[in-house]
Design a protein around this motif. Sequence first.
Motif, PDB file in Angstrom:
ATOM      1  N   LYS A 153     -39.951 -11.837 -23.570  1.00 17.51           N
ATOM      2  CA  LYS A 153     -40.181 -11.136 -22.465  1.00 17.51           C
ATOM      3  C   LYS A 153     -40.151 -11.965 -21.205  1.00 17.51           C
ATOM      4  O   LYS A 153     -40.306 -11.647 -20.375  1.00 17.51           O
ATOM      5  N   GLY A 154     -39.343 -13.039 -21.436  1.00 17.92           N
ATOM      6  CA  GLY A 154     -39.253 -14.090 -20.134  1.00 17.92           C
ATOM      7  C   GLY A 154     -38.482 -13.581 -18.962  1.00 17.92           C
ATOM      8  O   GLY A 154     -38.966 -14.039 -17.861  1.00 17.92           O
ATOM      9  N   ILE A 155     -37.335 -12.718 -19.308  1.00 15.10           N
ATOM     10  CA  ILE A 155     -36.883 -12.392 -17.959  1.00 15.10           C
ATOM     11  C   ILE A 155     -37.637 -11.402 -17.197  1.00 15.10           C
ATOM     12  O   ILE A 155     -37.690 -11.176 -15.956  1.00 15.10           O
ATOM     13  N   LYS A 156     -38.317 -10.420 -17.804  1.00 14.54           N
ATOM     14  CA  LYS A 156     -39.299  -9.573 -17.232  1.00 14.54           C
ATOM     15  C   LYS A 156     -40.201 -10.221 -16.593  1.00 14.54           C
ATOM     16  O   LYS A 156     -40.851  -9.928 -15.452  1.00 14.54           O
ATOM     17  N   THR A 157     -40.981 -11.285 -17.027  1.00 14.03           N
ATOM     18  CA  THR A 157     -41.770 -12.160 -16.596  1.00 14.03           C
ATOM     19  C   THR A 157     -41.460 -12.657 -15.233  1.00 14.03           C
ATOM     20  O   THR A 157     -42.210 -12.738 -14.213  1.00 14.03           O
ATOM     21  N   VAL A 158     -40.287 -13.428 -15.363  1.00 10.22           N
ATOM     22  CA  VAL A 158     -39.709 -13.843 -14.108  1.00 10.22           C
ATOM     23  C   VAL A 158     -39.433 -12.823 -12.937  1.00 10.22           C
ATOM     24  O   VAL A 158     -39.679 -13.151 -11.995  1.00 10.22           O
ATOM     25  N   GLN A 159     -38.925 -11.789 -13.247  1.00  6.73           N
ATOM     26  CA  GLN A 159     -38.733 -10.665 -12.397  1.00  6.73           C
ATOM     27  C   GLN A 159     -39.924 -10.195 -11.522  1.00  6.73           C
ATOM     28  O   GLN A 159     -40.031 -10.038 -10.551  1.00  6.73           O
ATOM     29  N   LYS A 160     -41.079 -10.163 -12.482  1.00  3.96           N
ATOM     30  CA  LYS A 160     -42.500  -9.926 -12.017  1.00  3.96           C
ATOM     31  C   LYS A 160     -42.824 -11.134 -11.006  1.00  3.96           C
ATOM     32  O   LYS A 160     -43.525 -10.798  -9.811  1.00  3.96           O
ATOM     33  N   GLY A 161     -42.655 -12.425 -11.314  1.00  2.00           N
ATOM     34  CA  GLY A 161     -42.813 -13.396 -10.331  1.00  2.00           C
ATOM     35  C   GLY A 161     -44.005 -13.880 -10.097  1.00  2.00           C
ATOM     36  O   GLY A 161     -44.492 -15.119  -9.882  1.00  2.00           O
ATOM     37  N   ALA A 162     -45.163 -13.214 -10.254  1.00  2.00           N
ATOM     38  CA  ALA A 162     -46.400 -13.552  -9.911  1.00  2.00           C
ATOM     39  C   ALA A 162     -47.015 -14.505 -10.864  1.00  2.00           C
ATOM     40  O   ALA A 162     -46.931 -14.330 -12.122  1.00  2.00           O
ATOM     41  N   GLY A 163     -47.811 -15.528 -10.449  1.00  2.00           N
ATOM     42  CA  GLY A 163     -48.392 -16.515 -11.264  1.00  2.00           C
ATOM     43  C   GLY A 163     -47.557 -17.653 -11.848  1.00  2.00           C
ATOM     44  O   GLY A 163     -47.891 -18.470 -12.743  1.00  2.00           O
ATOM     45  N   LEU A 164     -46.510 -17.736 -11.274  1.00  3.62           N
ATOM     46  CA  LEU A 164     -45.312 -18.830 -11.767  1.00  3.62           C
ATOM     47  C   LEU A 164     -45.039 -19.868 -11.093  1.00  3.62           C
ATOM     48  O   LEU A 164     -43.995 -20.531 -11.009  1.00  3.62           O
ATOM     49  N   ASP A 165     -45.829 -20.133 -10.050  1.00  4.63           N
ATOM     50  CA  ASP A 165     -45.596 -21.125  -8.841  1.00  4.63           C
ATOM     51  C   ASP A 165     -45.311 -22.504  -9.468  1.00  4.63           C
ATOM     52  O   ASP A 165     -44.510 -23.142  -8.913  1.00  4.63           O
ATOM     53  N   LYS A 166     -46.184 -22.878 -10.399  1.00  2.71           N
ATOM     54  CA  LYS A 166     -45.985 -24.277 -10.988  1.00  2.71           C
ATOM     55  C   LYS A 166     -45.334 -24.515 -12.059  1.00  2.71           C
ATOM     56  O   LYS A 166     -45.448 -25.484 -12.768  1.00  2.71           O
ATOM     57  N   THR A 167     -44.830 -23.382 -12.617  1.00  2.00           N
ATOM     58  CA  THR A 167     -44.057 -23.249 -13.919  1.00  2.00           C
ATOM     59  C   THR A 167     -42.629 -23.297 -13.748  1.00  2.00           C
ATOM     60  O   THR A 167     -41.964 -22.892 -12.912  1.00  2.00           O
ATOM     61  N   LYS A 168     -42.215 -24.234 -14.686  1.00  2.00           N
ATOM     62  CA  LYS A 168     -40.608 -24.553 -14.650  1.00  2.00           C
ATOM     63  C   LYS A 168     -39.954 -23.691 -15.598  1.00  2.00           C
ATOM     64  O   LYS A 168     -40.736 -22.957 -16.603  1.00  2.00           O
ATOM     65  N   ILE A 169     -38.935 -23.032 -15.182  1.00  2.00           N
ATOM     66  CA  ILE A 169     -38.271 -21.931 -15.684  1.00  2.00           C
ATOM     67  C   ILE A 169     -36.921 -22.430 -16.411  1.00  2.00           C
ATOM     68  O   ILE A 169     -36.066 -22.947 -15.875  1.00  2.00           O
ATOM     69  N   PHE A 170     -36.726 -22.075 -17.911  1.00  2.00           N
ATOM     70  CA  PHE A 170     -35.551 -22.111 -18.451  1.00  2.00           C
ATOM     71  C   PHE A 170     -34.891 -21.225 -19.211  1.00  2.00           C
ATOM     72  O   PHE A 170     -35.663 -20.234 -19.627  1.00  2.00           O
ATOM     73  N   ASP A 171     -33.669 -21.201 -19.534  1.00  2.00           N
ATOM     74  CA  ASP A 171     -33.015 -20.055 -20.193  1.00  2.00           C
ATOM     75  C   ASP A 171     -33.610 -19.827 -21.712  1.00  2.00           C
ATOM     76  O   ASP A 171     -33.760 -18.743 -22.002  1.00  2.00           O
ATOM     77  N   ASP A 172     -34.037 -21.055 -22.471  1.00  2.00           N
ATOM     78  CA  ASP A 172     -34.635 -20.722 -23.684  1.00  2.00           C
ATOM     79  C   ASP A 172     -35.137 -22.153 -24.054  1.00  2.00           C
ATOM     80  O   ASP A 172     -35.217 -23.223 -23.301  1.00  2.00           O
ATOM     81  N   LEU A 173     -35.905 -22.179 -25.230  1.00  2.00           N
ATOM     82  CA  LEU A 173     -36.404 -23.496 -25.631  1.00  2.00           C
ATOM     83  C   LEU A 173     -35.596 -24.742 -25.786  1.00  2.00           C
ATOM     84  O   LEU A 173     -35.888 -25.703 -25.551  1.00  2.00           O
ATOM     85  N   ALA A 174     -34.308 -24.350 -26.086  1.00  2.00           N
ATOM     86  CA  ALA A 174     -33.623 -25.600 -26.421  1.00  2.00           C
ATOM     87  C   ALA A 174     -33.231 -26.180 -24.843  1.00  2.00           C
ATOM     88  O   ALA A 174     -33.011 -27.527 -24.826  1.00  2.00           O
ATOM     89  N   HIS A 175     -32.907 -25.404 -23.885  1.00  2.00           N
ATOM     90  CA  HIS A 175     -32.773 -26.119 -22.598  1.00  2.00           C
ATOM     91  C   HIS A 175     -34.078 -26.745 -22.152  1.00  2.00           C
ATOM     92  O   HIS A 175     -33.989 -27.774 -21.233  1.00  2.00           O
ATOM     93  N   PHE A 176     -35.334 -26.042 -22.376  1.00  2.00           N
ATOM     94  CA  PHE A 176     -36.535 -26.886 -21.986  1.00  2.00           C
ATOM     95  C   PHE A 176     -36.515 -28.398 -22.620  1.00  2.00           C
ATOM     96  O   PHE A 176     -36.797 -29.442 -22.024  1.00  2.00           O
ATOM     97  N   VAL A 177     -36.192 -28.331 -23.895  1.00  2.00           N
ATOM     98  CA  VAL A 177     -36.125 -29.529 -24.631  1.00  2.00           C
ATOM     99  C   VAL A 177     -35.213 -30.515 -24.057  1.00  2.00           C
ATOM    100  O   VAL A 177     -35.407 -31.608 -23.925  1.00  2.00           O
ATOM    101  N   LYS A 178     -33.947 -30.084 -23.884  1.00  2.00           N
ATOM    102  CA  LYS A 178     -33.064 -31.028 -23.283  1.00  2.00           C
ATOM    103  C   LYS A 178     -33.578 -31.584 -21.977  1.00  2.00           C
ATOM    104  O   LYS A 178     -33.458 -32.826 -21.834  1.00  2.00           O
ATOM    105  N   TRP A 179     -34.327 -30.780 -20.913  1.00  2.00           N
ATOM    106  CA  TRP A 179     -34.469 -31.183 -19.972  1.00  2.00           C
ATOM    107  C   TRP A 179     -35.733 -32.421 -20.095  1.00  2.00           C
ATOM    108  O   TRP A 179     -35.736 -33.229 -19.557  1.00  2.00           O
ATOM    109  N   LEU A 180     -36.676 -32.001 -21.014  1.00  2.00           N
ATOM    110  CA  LEU A 180     -38.021 -32.531 -21.145  1.00  2.00           C
ATOM    111  C   LEU A 180     -37.418 -34.201 -21.746  1.00  2.00           C
ATOM    112  O   LEU A 180     -37.980 -35.122 -21.507  1.00  2.00           O
TER     113      LEU A 180
END
Length: 182
Positions: A153-180
């Motif tokens: 549901k991530g794309i829909k959540t990003v499109q709504k936008g509210a409540g994500l001010d402090k949240t980092k956004i990634f294409d998928d879990l693998a991209h998050f892990v690579k970044w971390l």
Amino acid sequence: MLNAEKLVILDRDGVINHDSDNYIKSIDEWIPYPSSITAIARLTRAGYSVAVATNQSGIARGYYSEVTLRAMHDQLTALVEAEGGRIAHIAYCPHEPDDKCQCRKPLPGLLLQIQKHLGLKSLTGSWMVGDSLRDIQAGEAVGCKTALVRTGKGIKTVQKGAGLDKTKIFDDLAHFVKWLIE
């Protein structure tokens, strides 16, 4: 002893495996993203502990049993272990939204169960990774850093936008892990 800053808590459906508006009701319907299994193993090898916090109201609705859920989680665990990873704990909420429980995200009950199970004083500095605003809210309620993936549901959540001010956004879990890790 486990350091909260080396803990990553994952939502399940939409982060680790494909999600469905009709619920994941059987082991055949539980289809992991291959890159997520590899990413969990990579986290483990990098010294992180990984836990899962998942709402599973399909149990209360009678769509599947806790035995079926356990089979899905056994499959998840086996796949992760086959790649050299480990899941420290899986916490799930079997209740419907109207049950007024304390464990259903966006409430932090599942994360507090993980904290207690792992013997942590707090979850401040841990990561909560999800695909919906309720995952982010649960994480923020206990001091987690938050990341949203665009799978599920991530794309829909990003499109709504509210409540994500402090949240980092990634294409998928693998991209998050690579970044971390890098």
